[in-house]
Design a protein around this motif. Structure first.
Motif, mmCIF file in Angstrom:
data_model
loop_
_atom_site.group_PDB
_atom_site.id
_atom_site.type_symbol
_atom_site.label_atom_id
_atom_site.label_comp_id
_atom_site.label_asym_id
_atom_site.label_seq_id
_atom_site.Cartn_x
_atom_site.Cartn_y
_atom_site.Cartn_z
ATOM 1 N N LYS A 1 42.012 41.948 46.500
ATOM 2 C CA LYS A 1 42.149 43.039 45.530
ATOM 3 C C LYS A 1 43.567 43.209 45.008
ATOM 4 O O LYS A 1 43.792 43.998 44.088
ATOM 5 C CB LYS A 1 41.681 44.348 46.174
ATOM 6 C CG LYS A 1 40.209 44.342 46.551
ATOM 7 C CD LYS A 1 39.834 45.544 47.400
ATOM 8 C CE LYS A 1 38.406 45.443 47.893
ATOM 9 N NZ LYS A 1 38.041 46.519 48.838
ATOM 10 N N ILE A 2 44.528 42.491 45.569
ATOM 11 C CA ILE A 2 45.908 42.663 45.128
ATOM 12 C C ILE A 2 46.125 42.074 43.737
ATOM 13 O O ILE A 2 46.780 42.684 42.881
ATOM 14 C CB ILE A 2 46.874 42.029 46.153
ATOM 15 C CG1 ILE A 2 46.878 42.852 47.441
ATOM 16 C CG2 ILE A 2 48.293 41.927 45.588
ATOM 17 C CD1 ILE A 2 47.750 42.287 48.532
ATOM 18 N N THR A 3 45.571 40.885 43.471
ATOM 19 C CA THR A 3 45.798 40.229 42.180
ATOM 20 C C THR A 3 45.301 41.064 41.006
ATOM 21 O O THR A 3 46.043 41.237 40.021
ATOM 22 C CB THR A 3 45.141 38.838 42.176
ATOM 23 O OG1 THR A 3 45.688 38.056 43.242
ATOM 24 C CG2 THR A 3 45.408 38.124 40.857
ATOM 25 N N PRO A 4 44.063 41.584 40.994
ATOM 26 C CA PRO A 4 43.664 42.426 39.854
ATOM 27 C C PRO A 4 44.515 43.678 39.699
ATOM 28 O O PRO A 4 44.770 44.129 38.568
ATOM 29 C CB PRO A 4 42.206 42.779 40.172
ATOM 30 C CG PRO A 4 42.035 42.532 41.617
ATOM 31 C CD PRO A 4 42.956 41.409 41.943
ATOM 32 N N THR A 5 44.975 44.222 40.810
ATOM 33 C CA THR A 5 45.826 45.415 40.722
ATOM 34 C C THR A 5 47.167 45.088 40.059
ATOM 35 O O THR A 5 47.640 45.823 39.176
ATOM 36 C CB THR A 5 46.052 45.998 42.126
ATOM 37 O OG1 THR A 5 44.792 46.275 42.737
ATOM 38 C CG2 THR A 5 46.868 47.275 42.042
ATOM 39 N N ALA B 1 35.485 45.835 37.022
ATOM 40 C CA ALA B 1 34.389 44.961 37.454
ATOM 41 C C ALA B 1 34.884 43.925 38.464
ATOM 42 O O ALA B 1 34.177 43.570 39.416
ATOM 43 C CB ALA B 1 33.763 44.273 36.248
ATOM 44 N N TRP B 2 36.087 43.450 38.275
ATOM 45 C CA TRP B 2 36.698 42.481 39.200
ATOM 46 C C TRP B 2 36.824 43.077 40.597
ATOM 47 O O TRP B 2 36.453 42.449 41.599
ATOM 48 C CB TRP B 2 38.050 42.093 38.622
ATOM 49 C CG TRP B 2 38.810 41.029 39.342
ATOM 50 C CD1 TRP B 2 38.520 40.469 40.544
ATOM 51 C CD2 TRP B 2 40.007 40.396 38.890
ATOM 52 N NE1 TRP B 2 39.461 39.528 40.885
ATOM 53 C CE2 TRP B 2 40.380 39.461 39.887
ATOM 54 C CE3 TRP B 2 40.805 40.524 37.764
ATOM 55 C CZ2 TRP B 2 41.519 38.676 39.767
ATOM 56 C CZ3 TRP B 2 41.930 39.736 37.640
ATOM 57 C CH2 TRP B 2 42.286 38.819 38.627
ATOM 58 N N LEU B 3 37.339 44.296 40.686
ATOM 59 C CA LEU B 3 37.505 44.952 41.978
ATOM 60 C C LEU B 3 36.162 45.219 42.658
ATOM 61 O O LEU B 3 36.032 45.077 43.877
ATOM 62 C CB LEU B 3 38.274 46.261 41.799
ATOM 63 C CG LEU B 3 39.751 46.127 41.401
ATOM 64 C CD1 LEU B 3 40.327 47.483 41.008
ATOM 65 C CD2 LEU B 3 40.554 45.529 42.546
ATOM 66 N N ALA B 4 35.139 45.577 41.865
ATOM 67 C CA ALA B 4 33.813 45.816 42.443
ATOM 68 C C ALA B 4 33.225 44.527 43.009
ATOM 69 O O ALA B 4 32.621 44.524 44.092
ATOM 70 C CB ALA B 4 32.887 46.406 41.380
ATOM 71 N N ALA B 5 33.386 43.416 42.286
ATOM 72 C CA ALA B 5 32.879 42.135 42.782
ATOM 73 C C ALA B 5 33.610 41.702 44.047
ATOM 74 O O ALA B 5 33.009 41.141 44.967
ATOM 75 C CB ALA B 5 33.014 41.068 41.692
ATOM 76 N N ALA B 6 34.921 41.949 44.111
ATOM 77 C CA ALA B 6 35.687 41.595 45.309
ATOM 78 C C ALA B 6 35.205 42.393 46.524
ATOM 79 O O ALA B 6 35.097 41.854 47.633
ATOM 80 C CB ALA B 6 37.176 41.844 45.071
ATOM 81 N N LYS B 7 34.884 43.657 46.318
ATOM 82 C CA LYS B 7 34.385 44.478 47.424
ATOM 83 C C LYS B 7 33.031 43.985 47.898
ATOM 84 O O LYS B 7 32.762 43.907 49.102
ATOM 85 C CB LYS B 7 34.298 45.943 46.983
ATOM 86 C CG LYS B 7 33.850 46.885 48.085
ATOM 87 C CD LYS B 7 33.840 48.335 47.613
ATOM 88 C CE LYS B 7 33.381 49.266 48.738
ATOM 89 N NZ LYS B 7 33.363 50.685 48.295
ATOM 90 N N SER B 8 32.137 43.636 46.959
ATOM 91 C CA SER B 8 30.825 43.121 47.322
ATOM 92 C C SER B 8 30.930 41.792 48.059
ATOM 93 O O SER B 8 30.255 41.553 49.066
ATOM 94 C CB SER B 8 29.957 42.962 46.071
ATOM 95 O OG SER B 8 28.740 42.315 46.368
#
Length: 615
Positions: free
Chosen positions: A433-437, A556-563
């Motif tokens: 999650k660091i990269t999208p942030t 959407a990127w962060l949601a996919a990373a969590k899933s």
């Protein structure tokens, strides 16, 4: 009767004396129903030549039970698998040698992989900087050609390659597939520098492009530029495919094949240390040849001279990659994988695509890759248009890109040093999650400077810069931080996610995601920009909307990373459980049979049919 044997390692006997009555009952401390009796004298323990302990039998103490001399003289050696099921004290006996705390067998994998990554990224940096100079600064072209290239040329070629790669993966071995893919790249780049570029004035249809431009109007300058400089555009696409195919599919696929998850968590971030030293050196190489062109005499095509030198380096590095791949395959053993997932039926191209689309795991991985491509493209194309306005000549443009690559290497090197701490301390999910942030925060800063540049103009003037130059530098910083986060955290996270998958899904999933989804993300960003330009008249007018789209994509990127984090942890636990079950099922411990009076495997579960084992 008072003597009690206490051993540690392959087998452990009870610490307390055992009575005669208890000898007839099974010992609950041993899984394999060993029955212990008290010996009169301690047995002789010895080490065999291969490092395992030997346990010799001795006289029993119970009346009515006798063991033949043949049985007393028989020795048995527990299998090596029993050591892993025991207390682990014998691990030191058979442990492989270590250097700086790392096993030699692991170093034989990690060092060649690091060198391969160095060579691949060294080439990619040279190719990436060269492709931009070729298509952006060519006569009759500009930065506006990039969205059309990524959408209408790069994406179809990537899809075609993925289909071909999927087909070849069913008929070729992994080694043959690797060489079949990488050798055409090496041959092409060598041919471009020494054959195609010197003949570019003869093979480019400039007259036809001029005639079509006069007929269709300036709105079609971008598509017509692809026809005008088609050999440069082909080089652009091949350089893009080098990043998607050689880095993502070939290298990371090979690394996932020969490493375990534990090794990946420890060493994947460190691969980038050597790789980003390559960024630094390759950036200096591009800078050197950019300055070399200035010192050549009149009438000499300096760009052709430097291009030949850089393509020679690319070919040499490509041959080094092939040699390292051969060496690892020849001298490094593959790690043990769970046998349950190995045998998968061969699927055709359509079946493979349907299977991949139906997998939530693959869909989440694809979302990560597509989201990164769209997000970085929304910012990067706008930045490159500002860059050409500031540095219109090929020499200045190429020199700036050399400095940019060097700074990217330094920043990524620093991030790599921190990435292992992030993986160890916070795990896969936080690292993903660091990269999208980072990309979201730096992208907002870049767009804000473009949108609200007026209030910052006095401050920028005090720093000795124009607003255009300030936008170039801020955009460069945005790209440096985003790409350093990608190389140090996003790429290792993505590649770790492939490791628990079975071989068929791993090969075809990587081909679909890395070869198609990567350019699909970039093409998606390009399509969004084209739509915005047509709707609002210019890229500058559409900048606020691009910022809003960037926010949606990163969410959407962060949601996919969590899933994906939950699915990855579940697969990881399942694979570890299967390995433990396979290891436990392979353990066989011989015991003494009462009926035969000799050593053998206990086949009865009844204690009445089994004699106590004298050890």
């Amino acid at each position: 009767m008072a003597t009690v044997i206490q051993t540690r390692g392959l087998l452990s006997l009870p610490a307390k004396p055992i009575g005669v009555r208890s000898l007839l009952q099974p010992s609950h401390g041993l899984k394999h129903r060993l029955f212990a009796s008290k010996p009169r004298n301690p047995p002789a323990l010895s080490l065999s030549s291969n490092g395992h302990q030997k346990f010799q039998s001795f006289e029993p103490t119970l009346p009515g039970i006798s063991i033949s001399h043949k049985a007393r003289s028989t020795e048995f050696i527990c299998k090596a698998e029993a050591a892993s099921a025991g207390e682990g004290d014998t691990a030191a006996i058979s442990a492989s040698p270590k250097i700086f705390g790392v096993e030699v067998t692991t170093l034989k994998k990690i060092i060649p992989l690091g060198l391969m990554f160095f060579c691949i990224l060294f080439n990619y940096t040279i190719l990436r900087d060269t492709k931009d100079v070729l298509v952006v600064t060519a006569k009759g072209s500009s930065a506006e050609i990039i969205p059309f290239l990524k959408t209408w040329v790069n994406l179809p070629m990537a899809i075609g390659f993925m289909l071909l790669y999927t087909k070849l993966s069913n008929v070729l071995s992994k080694r043959a597939l690797f060489y079949t893919v990488i050798i055409p790249f090496i041959l092409y780049f060598g041919a471009f520098g020494f054959v195609m570029y010197p003949l570019s004035n003869y093979i480019h249809p400039e007259a036809l492009a001029d005639k079509l431009l006069a007929t269709l109007g300036p709105r079609f300058m971008g598509p017509l530029a692809i026809l005008r400089i088609w050999s440069f555009c082909l080089f652009y696409v091949m350089a893009e495919l080098w990043g998607s195919v050689v880095i993502s599919v070939l290298f990371w696929g090979f690394a996932n094949q020969i490493t375990t998850v534990d090794e990946a968590k420890k060493f994947y971030p460190l691969f980038g240390l050597g790789a980003n030293v390559a960024l630094i050196f390759s950036g200096r190489t591009v800078k050197y040849f950019s300055n070399l062109r200035k010192n050549l005499g009149p009438g000499v095509d300096g760009w052709a001279v430097s291009l030949k030198a850089m393509m020679s380096i690319v070919v040499g590095m490509g041959l080094a990659i092939c040699f390292l791949y051969w060496w690892v395959n020849t001298y490094v053993p593959l790690p043990a994988r769970s046998q349950k997932k190995k045998n998968k039926p061969k699927m055709g191209t359509i079946e493979s695509l349907k299977f991949l689309v139906s997998s939530p795991y693959i869909r989440d991985l694809a979302t990560l890759v597509v989201a990164y491509g769209i997000s970085i493209n929304l910012v990067e194309v706008t930045w490159k248009s500002k860059l050409k306005a500031q540095f219109p000549s090929p020499n200045e443009y190429s020199a700036f890109m050399g400095d940019f690559s060097t700074c990217t290497g330094i920043a990524t090197f620093t991030m790599m040093l921190l990435s292992q701490y992030v993986f160890d301390k916070y795990g896969w999910g936080v690292a993903a999650k660091i990269t999208p942030t980072v990309l979201l925060l730096t992208g907002v800063a870049f767009f804000s400077l473009i949108l609200f540049g007026g209030p910052f103009a006095p401050l920028v003037a005090k720093l000795g810069m124009t607003p255009l130059l300030a936008a170039v530098y801020v955009g460069a910083l945005q790209n440096i931080f985003s790409k350093s986060a990608k190389y140090s955290l996003f790429d290792p996270c993505k590649e770790m996610a492939y490791i628990p998958l079975d071989e068929d899904t791993k090969v075809k999933g990587k081909a679909a995601i890395d070869v198609v989804c990567n350019p699909l993300g970039k093409s998606g960003g390009a399509l969004i920009q084209q739509f915005m330009i047509l709707s609002f008249g210019s890229l500058a007018n559409s900048t606020p909307y691009l910022g809003m789209i960037l926010l949606v994509i990163v969410t959407a990127w962060l949601a996919a990373a969590k899933s994906l984090e939950g699915q990855f942890n579940a697969l990881r636990s399942e694979e570890e459980l299967e390995k433990e079950m396979e290891r436990a099922s392979s353990v066989k411990i011989p015991v003494v049979s009462q009926d035969e009076g000799s050593l053998g495997e206990s086949s009865s579960s009844s204690p009445e049919k089994s004699a106590p084992t004298n050890i």
